[in-house]
Write a protein that holds these residues in place. Structure first.
Motif, PDB file in Angstrom:
ATOM      1  N   ALA A  73       0.820  -1.208   0.000  1.00 28.63           N
ATOM      2  CA  ALA A  73       0.000   0.000   0.000  1.00 28.63           C
ATOM      3  C   ALA A  73       0.855   1.260   0.000  1.00 28.63           C
ATOM      4  CB  ALA A  73      -0.937   0.002   1.206  1.00 28.63           C
ATOM      5  N   GLU A  74       0.327   2.290  -0.646  1.00 29.55           N
ATOM      6  CA  GLU A  74       0.945   3.611  -0.574  1.00 29.55           C
ATOM      7  C   GLU A  74       0.550   4.335   0.703  1.00 29.55           C
ATOM      8  OE1 GLU A  74       0.384   5.961  -4.325  1.00 29.55           O
ATOM      9  OE2 GLU A  74      -0.902   4.247  -4.805  1.00 29.55           O
ATOM     10  N   VAL A  75      -0.677   4.034   1.176  1.00 32.35           N
ATOM     11  CA  VAL A  75      -1.257   4.785   2.287  1.00 32.35           C
ATOM     12  C   VAL A  75      -1.868   3.819   3.299  1.00 32.35           C
ATOM     13  CG1 VAL A  75      -2.947   6.537   2.970  1.00 32.35           C
ATOM     14  CG2 VAL A  75      -1.784   6.726   0.760  1.00 32.35           C
ATOM     15  N   GLY A 109       2.914   5.017  12.078  1.00 29.57           N
ATOM     16  CA  GLY A 109       3.627   5.878  11.140  1.00 29.57           C
ATOM     17  C   GLY A 109       5.046   6.163  11.578  1.00 29.57           C
ATOM     18  N   GLY A 110       5.271   6.265  12.897  1.00 31.61           N
ATOM     19  CA  GLY A 110       6.624   6.469  13.389  1.00 31.61           C
ATOM     20  C   GLY A 110       7.523   5.293  13.062  1.00 31.61           C
ATOM     21  N   VAL A 111       6.978   4.080  13.216  1.00 29.70           N
ATOM     22  CA  VAL A 111       7.757   2.882  12.878  1.00 29.70           C
ATOM     23  C   VAL A 111       8.050   2.850  11.380  1.00 29.70           C
ATOM     24  CG1 VAL A 111       7.784   0.366  12.874  1.00 29.70           C
ATOM     25  CG2 VAL A 111       6.771   1.596  14.812  1.00 29.70           C
ATOM     26  N   LEU A 112       7.020   3.083  10.575  1.00 31.46           N
ATOM     27  CA  LEU A 112       7.195   3.056   9.118  1.00 31.46           C
ATOM     28  C   LEU A 112       8.188   4.116   8.655  1.00 31.46           C
ATOM     29  CD1 LEU A 112       3.460   2.597   8.083  1.00 31.46           C
ATOM     30  CD2 LEU A 112       5.282   0.915   7.745  1.00 31.46           C
ATOM     31  N   SER A 113       8.153   5.271   9.280  1.00 34.78           N
ATOM     32  CA  SER A 113       9.072   6.342   8.908  1.00 34.78           C
ATOM     33  C   SER A 113      10.518   5.965   9.216  1.00 34.78           C
ATOM     34  CB  SER A 113       8.690   7.624   9.654  1.00 34.78           C
ATOM     35  OG  SER A 113       9.623   8.651   9.395  1.00 34.78           O
ATOM     36  N   ARG A 114      10.735   5.393  10.402  1.00 33.95           N
ATOM     37  CA  ARG A 114      12.103   5.002  10.765  1.00 33.95           C
ATOM     38  C   ARG A 114      12.620   3.877   9.878  1.00 33.95           C
ATOM     39  NH1 ARG A 114       9.909   6.243  15.768  1.00 33.95           N
ATOM     40  NH2 ARG A 114       9.283   4.085  16.209  1.00 33.95           N
ATOM     41  N   GLN A 115      11.680   3.073   9.359  1.00 34.85           N
ATOM     42  CA  GLN A 115      12.062   2.001   8.441  1.00 34.85           C
ATOM     43  C   GLN A 115      12.216   2.488   7.002  1.00 34.85           C
ATOM     44  OE1 GLN A 115       8.887  -0.824   9.034  1.00 34.85           O
ATOM     45  NE2 GLN A 115       9.851  -1.747  10.834  1.00 34.85           N
ATOM     46  N   ALA A 136       9.903   3.158   4.932  1.00 34.80           N
ATOM     47  CA  ALA A 136       9.033   2.251   4.178  1.00 34.80           C
ATOM     48  C   ALA A 136       8.364   2.919   2.985  1.00 34.80           C
ATOM     49  CB  ALA A 136       7.968   1.675   5.110  1.00 34.80           C
ATOM     50  N   GLY A 137       8.317   4.226   2.965  1.00 38.00           N
ATOM     51  CA  GLY A 137       7.668   4.915   1.854  1.00 38.00           C
ATOM     52  C   GLY A 137       6.154   4.837   1.896  1.00 38.00           C
TER      53      GLY A 137
END
Length: 261
Positions: free
Chosen positions: A204-206, A219-225, A227-228
């Motif tokens: 997914a994009e979103v 979102g914090g986890v995804l950002s640190r990864q 992930a885009g």
């Protein structure tokens, strides 16, 4: 129909675009929306940590601020759940019959955002346009305390251009849980990492959800990864149209949710 927006503390402080999206969409659907400026917290943090006596003046302020409206809408299953299920406990604790009566009037008229649209307005197609690959995370309080069921998905499925994909193990908690994330940080991080992995697996994009607190955590986890994957509140997607899709003011430092008109 006069509806009052209870914007929530986290949206007021950090995600003003969500409150704006709620107002924009409801007005598009012909609903008169007010923002009572006397509103503060719903009292959930106090109740969840056992400070019921300290929650009494907060609940009293809530029922005073939102008195007289046909409905109260909040873009948070967590806060709606607190009003509908916890305020009565606080009122009973206070021993004040007048407060208990006021709670009995406001609690049943308080709706999570999707409940108001689907159940009260009787709408599933809100005229939204969002041409992106999206996955939906059902937040714990909306799922278990309120029982919103498939209302968010029914609204998303009507959005033009959207590609809605299932999130593996969607009903598992993301690990935020308010003070749980502070008191049990290691467990919270592990749960958030699991949720982020499932989000990435969808391509997914979103990632969309009905509570910004959960989105902030995932979102914090995804950002640190790196992930885009971006996270968006459901209200912001439903408020998007051909003309507005892709537009976002982003978080504005110092902006108050009271400035939504």
């Amino acid at each position: 129909m006069r509806v009052a927006l209870q914007v929530t503390c986290v949206n007021d402080a950090m995600f003003p675009d969500t409150g704006k999206a709620v107002v924009r969409l409801l007005r598009r659907l012909g609903v008169e929306v007010d923002f009572p400026r006397a509103q503060t917290c719903c009292a959930q943090p106090m109740v969840n940590t056992g400070y019921l006596d300290e929650a009494v003046p907060v609940v009293r302020n809530f029922v005073d601020a939102f008195a007289g409206y046909d409905a109260i809408v909040t873009p948070s299953g967590s806060c709606a759940g607190s009003v509908r299920h916890q305020h009565a406990l606080v009122a009973e604790r206070s021993g004040d019959p007048a407060l208990a009566d006021a709670v009995a009037r406001t609690a049943p008229r308080t709706y999570e955002f999707t409940e108001l649209i689907v159940d009260v307005l009787g709408v599933t197609d809100v005229g939204a346009y969002f041409p992106h690959r999206v996955t939906y995370h059902p937040t714990c309080h909306s799922l278990r305390m309120l029982g919103v069921g498939d209302r968010p998905r029914r609204l998303l499925e009507e959005v033009r251009g959207i590609q809605l994909v299932d999130l593996p193990q969607a009903e598992e908690c993301c690990g935020f849980g308010g003070t749980f994330a502070l008191k049990n940080a290691d467990t919270s991080i592990a749960m958030g990492a699991d949720k982020a992995r499932h989000v990435r697996d969808t391509g997914a994009e979103v990632l969309v959800a009905g509570d910004n607190s959960c989105l902030m955590h995932i979102g914090g986890v995804l950002s640190r990864q790196r992930a885009g994957v971006r996270v968006m509140h459901l209200a912001e997607i439903l408020a998007s149209t051909d003309e507005t899709e892709g537009e976002s003011d982003g978080p504005v430092v110092g902006e108050r949710a009271g400035d939504i008109s």
